[in-house]
Design a protein around this motif. Sequence first.
Motif, PDB file in Angstrom:
ATOM      1  N   ASN A  52      45.621   8.201  16.293  1.00 35.79           N
ATOM      2  CA  ASN A  52      45.230   8.849  15.046  1.00 35.79           C
ATOM      3  C   ASN A  52      43.856   8.383  14.565  1.00 35.79           C
ATOM      4  N   THR A  53      43.466   7.159  14.908  1.00 35.04           N
ATOM      5  CA  THR A  53      42.155   6.668  14.469  1.00 35.04           C
ATOM      6  C   THR A  53      41.015   7.191  15.339  1.00 35.04           C
ATOM      7  N   LYS A 121      42.449  15.809   2.815  1.00 31.53           N
ATOM      8  CA  LYS A 121      42.774  14.663   3.669  1.00 31.53           C
ATOM      9  C   LYS A 121      43.867  15.090   4.640  1.00 31.53           C
ATOM     10  N   GLN A 122      43.655  14.816   5.886  1.00 31.07           N
ATOM     11  CA  GLN A 122      44.610  15.176   6.930  1.00 31.07           C
ATOM     12  C   GLN A 122      45.232  13.903   7.478  1.00 31.07           C
ATOM     13  N   ASP A 123      46.561  13.828   7.490  1.00 37.73           N
ATOM     14  CA  ASP A 123      47.279  12.692   8.054  1.00 37.73           C
ATOM     15  C   ASP A 123      48.217  13.183   9.144  1.00 37.73           C
TER      16      ASP A 123
END
Length: 168
Positions: A52-53, A121-123
């Motif tokens: 994800n990072t 913001k996308q998580d």
Amino acid sequence: LQINGEEIITDSSGDGHDPAQPDSIAYRYSLATPEHINQALETAKQAQPGWNTRSIAERRGLLIKAAEKLAERRGDFIGVMMRDGGKQVEEADPEISEAIDFANYDARTFDRLDDELSDVKQDARGVVLVTPPWNFPLAIPAGGVLSALMAGNTVIIKPAPEAVLTSW
């Protein structure tokens, strides 16, 4: 089975059959134990924050490379879908095109985050399980896997027993 990059051979196996030769075993594949399932889930959970990072640009680049690899290996995929699911060339070829389209579409979908959705913001959600049907052994799983990866999730894929070779 493949977990954390390691190929695992188990004592319990399934048989893959060519529908045109149902009495003949085309290949064998290992079946997961509950311990393997837990190992796959733990591996995917541990890998997810690192995946994800990765930047959207890096994930985009990897999906574009995936599209290129799918295109390069079109003939291999046609052959394996014929062997695995009895697909005709006329059915398998467009399915590969659809998988390529998924990779390219998903790679470019997040471009909007840099532009008109810059305040959003996308998580990622975490670990995604993809369990596709047998009748579209490449396009449907590719769509699920690629979109999950592009969104920053990790993936566990459990193919239909009739389409293990195509997923492999």
